[in-house]
Design a protein around this motif. Structure first.
Motif, mmCIF file in Angstrom:
data_model
loop_
_atom_site.group_PDB
_atom_site.id
_atom_site.type_symbol
_atom_site.label_atom_id
_atom_site.label_comp_id
_atom_site.label_asym_id
_atom_site.label_seq_id
_atom_site.Cartn_x
_atom_site.Cartn_y
_atom_site.Cartn_z
ATOM 1 N N HIS A 202 25.100 14.286 42.263
ATOM 2 C CA HIS A 202 25.614 15.640 42.067
ATOM 3 C C HIS A 202 25.122 16.478 43.234
ATOM 4 C CE1 HIS A 202 26.764 14.649 37.974
ATOM 5 N NE2 HIS A 202 27.274 15.859 37.828
ATOM 6 N N GLU B 279 23.371 22.709 38.051
ATOM 7 C CA GLU B 279 24.705 22.724 38.675
ATOM 8 C C GLU B 279 25.646 23.722 37.984
ATOM 9 O OE1 GLU B 279 23.453 20.350 36.869
ATOM 10 O OE2 GLU B 279 24.894 19.847 35.311
ATOM 11 N N ASP C 63 35.838 14.877 35.020
ATOM 12 C CA ASP C 63 34.909 15.671 34.222
ATOM 13 C C ASP C 63 35.556 17.032 33.986
ATOM 14 O OD1 ASP C 63 32.597 16.260 32.880
ATOM 15 O OD2 ASP C 63 31.328 16.447 34.652
HETATM 16 O O1 FHN Z 1 29.241 19.865 32.840
HETATM 17 C C1 FHN Z 1 29.057 18.635 33.448
HETATM 18 C C2 FHN Z 1 27.656 18.434 33.953
HETATM 19 O O2 FHN Z 1 27.332 19.456 34.828
HETATM 20 C C3 FHN Z 1 27.572 17.106 34.671
HETATM 21 O O3 FHN Z 1 28.436 17.061 35.766
HETATM 22 C C4 FHN Z 1 27.935 16.012 33.713
HETATM 23 C C5 FHN Z 1 27.918 14.619 34.316
HETATM 24 O O4 FHN Z 1 28.451 13.691 33.455
HETATM 25 N N1 FHN Z 1 29.288 16.237 33.175
HETATM 26 C C6 FHN Z 1 29.519 17.516 32.555
HETATM 27 C C7 FHN Z 1 29.105 17.562 31.153
HETATM 28 O O5 FHN Z 1 29.702 16.507 30.455
#
Ligand code: FHN
Length: 493
Positions: A62, A83, A231
Motif C-alpha cells: 500500500h 491510508e 477494492d
Molecule cells: O479500505 C481498504 C483498506 O484501506 C485496505 O486497502 C484494504 C486492503 O484489503 N481494503 C479496504 C478495506 O477492505
C-alpha cells in the motif's frame, strides 16, 4: 397375484417419479434465474489459475500520498487506518485538512524509492506474487493515467511508479497483480449512494466511463500483470450497476486472457457481492479473507482463496506510530502462512513504505526473518495443499504428492510426535525425517489401545539434542497403509 404385483409396482414407480419431479421442481424454483450471476468464474483449471494456487506466499504493498502524513499531521494523530487519513473528520482534523491532503502530491518525491530493492527483498522473503496499489480510495494514481491529472506525472517524482514496480518484480520472477480502488474521492462523478436524478445519473456515467478507461489503460500499459485486485466496491452506486460491471468484467477478461479477478469486483442484479443470489462465488477466488483466516476446510467449500494480512492490527499504508499497537512477529506470520497453505489458501503480507519510498526497518527485519525460514522450508509451502487430515496439535500438515509435511510449532515435552492417521486415509507413514538436513527420525506404529479407535498412530521421535527456536518441518513419506491398527479385541459392554 402377478397382476396385482405389477399394478403395485407401477403405482410405486409413479409415486417415486412424482417425488423426483417434486424435488426437481423444488430445485428449479430454488435456483434464482440470474443474468449477472457467477456465470464465468470459479474452479478454473487453466495454467494461470494453477500457478496462482501454487504461490503460497505473496506481498501486498500500500503506497500513495497518504504515506507523507503517515497517520499524523500538525501534531495531531488520526485514529484510523493511515491510508484513510484523507477522510479525517472535520471535528478532530487539522484545519483545512482535505485541501492540505489534496496538495500532498505536489511534494510526493520519494527519493529513497528503489523498486529493484523492494523486489529483491520480496524475493528474499519468498513471495511469489505482489499486489500493488495503483490507486487507493483517494484516487491518486501511481501511473501517468491519461484520464486524470491527479497522477504521479504531476508530482515532483514524475516517473511511472507502476511500471518500475512491474518491471522490477517481474525481473525477480514475481507475478504482479494490480490493486485498484473503485472508490475514487478525487473524481467528480464518483458517488457512494446510487444516483437518482437525471443529473446524478449523467454524472455517474462519467465515472463509469473513467473507471473502464483506467482499467483498460492499466492492462494495456502493463501487459505482464496476472490479475486485478479490486477494492472499494461496496458502494450502493457500484452495486446497482450489475449489467455494466458484468460487461466490463467480460471485456477485461477478453483483452487480457488468463486474467485473475477475485470476488470483490461486482455484484449481481440483486446486489449480492462475493456470492451471487444462488450462493455461487463471483470471481476466480474468494477475496473476503481480509485480516482473518478460515477456521476449517469445511467453511471454504472447495473455493480458492487468499488472505491479505497487515503487520499491525489494521494499518495498510505507512503509519509512523508502530509503538501503540501489537506488531506481528515473523513467527506469527509464518504460522498464518502455514494455516493458509494447510487449507489451500495463499497468505499475502502487507507492507507500507514511507513517504520517501523506504520500507521501514521493522518490516525489513520481518521480511528477512520470514525469508530465512522460507529459504530452508519453502518445500512445505510452494505447491503444497490441504492434506485431507485433521489438524495435528503440534502444528500444520501440508501435502505434495506422497510427501506429508508437518510444520511443528508446538513441540511436545516428551519429544514424541504422536500422529493419528485415520484408517480411512488409505495411507500410512513409511519414513520420517527433518526437511532441513534430512536426518532420519525414528518412527514406530503404535497401538495405544483405545477401543474402536479408527486411527493408526505413528510415533515419531525427535532427538533430545535437537535444538531450535523456530518452527521446523518433519517430512513424512506416505505409502500404502500396511494394515489397520489391529485392536486387541473390542470388549463386550
Ligand atoms: O479500505 C481498504 C483498506 O484501506 C485496505 O486497502 C484494504 C486492503 O484489503 N481494503 C479496504 C478495506 O477492505
Amino acid at each position: 397375484m402377478k397382476k396385482l404385483k405389477a399394478i403395485l409396482s407401477s403405482v410405486l414407480i409413479g409415486v417415486a417419479s412424482l417425488t423426483l419431479n417434486a424435488q426437481s421442481s423444488t430445485l428449479k424454483t430454488d435456483t434464482i434465474p440470474l443474468k449477472y450471476g457467477a456465470h464465468r468464474t470459479g474452479n478454473r483449471t487453466d495454467a494461470e489459475m494453477e500457478r496462482w494456487r501454487s504461490y503460497g506466499l505473496g506481498q501486498f504493498i500500500h503506497w500513495g500520498v497518504y504515506a507523507i502524513p503517515g497517520g499524523q499531521w500538525a501534531g495531531k494523530t488520526y485514529g484510523g487506518a493511515a491510508e484513510w487519513i484523507r477522510s479525517w473528520s472535520k471535528a478532530t482534523a487539522p484545519e483545512n485538512w482535505t485541501n492540505t491532503y489534496d496538495n500532498f502530491y505536489k511534494q510526493f518525491n520519494p527519493t529513497s524509492f528503489d523498486a529493484k530493492a523492494w523486489a529483491k527483498q520480496a524475493k528474499q522473503m519468498g513471495a511469489k506474487y505482489v499486489i500493488f496499489t495503483t490507486k487507493h480510495h483517494d484516487g491518486f494514481c501511481l501511473w501517468p493515467s491519461k484520464y486524470t491529472d491527479y497522477t504521479i506525472k504531476n508530482s515532483p517524482y514524475k516517473k511511472d511508479i507502476v511500471k518500475e514496480v512491474v518491471d522490477a518484480y517481474n525481473a525477480e520472477g514475481i507475478d504482479v497483480y494490480l490493486y485498484f480502488s473503485i472508490i475514487d474521492w478525487n473524481h467528480k462523478g464518483y458517488r457512494s449512494a446510487a444516483p437518482k436524478t437525471a443529473e446524478e445519473i449523467a454524472s455517474y456515467e462519467t465515472f463509469k466511463k473513467f473507471t473502464r478507461n483506467q482499467l483498460l489503460e492499466l492492462l494495456k500499459n502493463y501487459p505482464t500483470v496476472k490479475g486485478l485486485w479490486f477494492d472499494g466496491s461496496w458502494d450502493q452506486a457500484w452495486i446497482k450497476e450489475a449489467a455494466y460491471t458484468d460487461e466490463l468484467e467480460k471485456e477485461l477478461r477478453k483483452v487480457h486472457p488468463g486474467l485473475i479477478i477475485g470476488s470483490r469486483f461486482r455484484a449481481d442484479e440483486n446486489g449480492k457481492r462475493h456470492f451471487d443470489s444462488n450462493g455461487k462465488m463471483m470471481g476466480d477466488y474468494e477475496q473476503g479473507w481480509e485480516r482473518k483466516l478460515p477456521a476449517s476446510i469445511e467453511v471454504l467449500k472447495g473455493r480458492d482463496w487468499d488472505c491479505v494480512m497487515t503487520i499491525p492490527p489494521n494499518q495498510w499504508g505507512y503509519n509512523a506510530d508502530w509503538k501503540s499497537s501489537y506488531i506481528k512477529t515473523d513467527d506469527d506470520l509464518i504460522q498464518m502462512l502455514l494455516h493458509s497453505v494447510s487449507l489451500n489458501g495463499n497468505l499475502v503480507i502487507n507492507f507500507g513504505p514511507d513517504g520517501k519510498g523506504a520500507i521501514r526497518p521493522e518490516e525489513g527485519a520481518i521480511a528477512a526473518g520470514i525469508g530465512e525460514w522460507m529459504q530452508q522450508n519453502a518445500e512445505a509451502i510452494y505447491g503444497a495443499k490441504y492434506a485431507g487430515l485433521p489438524k495435528p496439535e503440534y502444528g500444520y500438515y501440508t501435502l505434495k504428492g506422497n510427501q506429508l509435511y508437518l510444520t511443528v510449532f508446538n513441540r511436545p515435552v516428551n519429544n514424541q510426535l504422536r500422529l493419528a492417521i485415520p484408517q480411512s486415509y488409505g495411507k500410512g507413514i513409511q519414513k520420517a525425517y527433518f526437511l532441513v538436513g534430512g536426518q532420519a527420525l525414528k518412527i514406530k506404529k503404535t497401538n495405544i489401545g483405545i477401543d474402536r479407535d479408527s486411527n493408526t498412530y505413528f510415533d515419531v521421535t525427535l532427538p533430545a539434542d535437537f535444538k531450535t527456536e523456530k518452527p521446523f518441518v518433519v517430512v513424512l513419506d506416505l505409502g500404502e497403509s500396511n494394515g489397520n491398527n489391529k485392536n486387541y479385541g473390542d470388549a463386550k459392554t
